[in-house]
Scaffold this motif. Sequence first.
Motif, mmCIF file in Angstrom:
data_model
loop_
_atom_site.group_PDB
_atom_site.id
_atom_site.type_symbol
_atom_site.label_atom_id
_atom_site.label_comp_id
_atom_site.label_asym_id
_atom_site.label_seq_id
_atom_site.Cartn_x
_atom_site.Cartn_y
_atom_site.Cartn_z
ATOM 1 N N GLU A 129 -5.453 -4.173 17.596
ATOM 2 C CA GLU A 129 -6.318 -4.528 18.725
ATOM 3 C C GLU A 129 -7.663 -5.033 18.207
ATOM 4 N N THR A 130 -8.183 -4.362 17.188
ATOM 5 C CA THR A 130 -9.447 -4.791 16.585
ATOM 6 C C THR A 130 -9.319 -6.188 15.998
ATOM 7 N N LEU A 131 -8.200 -6.431 15.285
ATOM 8 C CA LEU A 131 -7.992 -7.747 14.694
ATOM 9 C C LEU A 131 -7.930 -8.835 15.754
ATOM 10 N N GLY A 132 -7.478 -8.469 16.946
ATOM 11 C CA GLY A 132 -7.377 -9.444 18.018
ATOM 12 C C GLY A 132 -8.686 -9.705 18.731
ATOM 13 N N GLN A 133 -9.692 -8.953 18.421
ATOM 14 C CA GLN A 133 -10.980 -9.073 19.108
ATOM 15 C C GLN A 133 -12.003 -9.719 18.172
ATOM 16 N N LYS A 134 -11.861 -11.001 17.965
ATOM 17 C CA LYS A 134 -12.693 -11.703 16.989
ATOM 18 C C LYS A 134 -14.177 -11.667 17.356
ATOM 19 N N GLN A 135 -14.437 -11.727 18.636
ATOM 20 C CA GLN A 135 -15.845 -11.688 19.062
ATOM 21 C C GLN A 135 -16.493 -10.367 18.673
ATOM 22 N N GLU A 136 -15.726 -9.283 18.831
ATOM 23 C CA GLU A 136 -16.246 -7.963 18.461
ATOM 24 C C GLU A 136 -16.435 -7.861 16.952
ATOM 25 N N ILE A 137 -15.525 -8.458 16.198
ATOM 26 C CA ILE A 137 -15.649 -8.432 14.736
ATOM 27 C C ILE A 137 -16.915 -9.170 14.311
ATOM 28 N N MET A 138 -17.171 -10.321 14.908
ATOM 29 C CA MET A 138 -18.386 -11.068 14.573
ATOM 30 C C MET A 138 -19.633 -10.270 14.934
ATOM 31 N N ARG A 139 -19.599 -9.562 16.052
ATOM 32 C CA ARG A 139 -20.748 -8.742 16.449
ATOM 33 C C ARG A 139 -21.019 -7.680 15.388
ATOM 34 N N ARG A 140 -19.946 -7.063 14.886
ATOM 35 C CA ARG A 140 -20.115 -6.023 13.870
ATOM 36 C C ARG A 140 -20.649 -6.610 12.562
ATOM 37 N N ARG A 196 -8.686 -7.824 6.412
ATOM 38 C CA ARG A 196 -7.982 -8.552 7.468
ATOM 39 C C ARG A 196 -8.943 -8.924 8.608
ATOM 40 N N MET A 197 -9.856 -8.014 8.949
ATOM 41 C CA MET A 197 -10.824 -8.318 10.009
ATOM 42 C C MET A 197 -11.685 -9.517 9.623
ATOM 43 N N VAL A 198 -12.236 -9.484 8.409
ATOM 44 C CA VAL A 198 -13.131 -10.560 7.978
ATOM 45 C C VAL A 198 -12.360 -11.874 7.850
ATOM 46 N N MET A 199 -11.153 -11.819 7.322
ATOM 47 C CA MET A 199 -10.359 -13.039 7.180
ATOM 48 C C MET A 199 -10.007 -13.632 8.540
ATOM 49 N N SER A 200 -9.869 -12.769 9.560
ATOM 50 C CA SER A 200 -9.498 -13.264 10.887
ATOM 51 C C SER A 200 -10.613 -14.079 11.526
ATOM 52 N N VAL A 201 -11.850 -13.903 11.035
ATOM 53 C CA VAL A 201 -12.983 -14.663 11.596
ATOM 54 C C VAL A 201 -13.636 -15.553 10.536
ATOM 55 N N LYS A 202 -12.907 -15.811 9.469
ATOM 56 C CA LYS A 202 -13.481 -16.593 8.366
ATOM 57 C C LYS A 202 -13.940 -17.968 8.821
ATOM 58 N N ASP A 203 -13.177 -18.600 9.735
ATOM 59 C CA ASP A 203 -13.560 -19.920 10.208
ATOM 60 C C ASP A 203 -14.890 -19.889 10.939
ATOM 61 N N ARG A 204 -15.114 -18.775 11.685
ATOM 62 C CA ARG A 204 -16.380 -18.649 12.416
ATOM 63 C C ARG A 204 -17.538 -18.383 11.453
ATOM 64 N N ILE A 205 -17.268 -17.568 10.414
ATOM 65 C CA ILE A 205 -18.314 -17.275 9.422
ATOM 66 C C ILE A 205 -18.702 -18.534 8.690
ATOM 67 N N ASP A 206 -17.696 -19.326 8.275
ATOM 68 C CA ASP A 206 -17.978 -20.553 7.525
ATOM 69 C C ASP A 206 -18.752 -21.567 8.350
ATOM 70 N N ALA A 207 -18.526 -21.522 9.684
ATOM 71 C CA ALA A 207 -19.181 -22.491 10.569
ATOM 72 C C ALA A 207 -20.610 -22.072 10.931
ATOM 73 N N SER A 208 -20.918 -20.808 10.679
ATOM 74 C CA SER A 208 -22.250 -20.296 11.074
ATOM 75 C C SER A 208 -23.296 -20.562 10.005
#
Length: 208
Positions: A129-140, A196-208
């Motif tokens: 569920e956490t992995l599916g919540q990319k917005q929450e991962i970015m917030r953390r 896995r959490m960080v990799m799931s939002v890697k595209d967002r991190i790279d774009a920021s």
Amino acid sequence: MSENTETVFVVEDDEAVRDSLELLLKSSNKEVRTFPTANAFLENYSDDMAGCIVLDIRMPGMDGMELQRRLNEKNSILPIIFVTGHGDVPMAVDAMKQGAVDFIQKPYREEDLLKKIEQALEQDREQRETLGQKQEIMRRINMLTPRETEIMDRMIAGQANKVIAIELDISQRTVEIHRSRVMHKMGTHSLAHLVRMVMSVKDRIDAS
């Protein structure tokens, strides 16, 4: 049955034990897949698998701890419950340090095993569920200080605390404190889950 159906994966070389576990789990309305060797499971492993693994420690060929190591390298988040003989308890304790969620000694009560399996399945649900919540991962991630972010990046790269301390010219104790804060802020106790959490939002991190 699709790969992401919640399933108990039993890896056990003893056919009688394997069949007994399959019967027990099916009678408890659990999806179950059995494998006679660690290699057989590894050949069928997929990131999409959901559920948990009931894993024997001592098996011919690749043993349970080696399979755990291989799965860690793949950043698997499937919770592992080790089934162990009395003499294997120190190994099981070491396996828990490497991320296993629990172990159970032979001979065991079926009720005890089923309880541990339920807990492992619940952990897997929460992690996915956490992995599916990319917005929450970015917030953390955005809650981390620059130093904590730096430590996290090095953790994900597989650097040991001692290496991080040397390269950043800080004490190993300071690294351990930052590491603990990273895990707390990211809401996980598992390095594999963090990766896995960080990799799931890697595209967002790279774009920021």
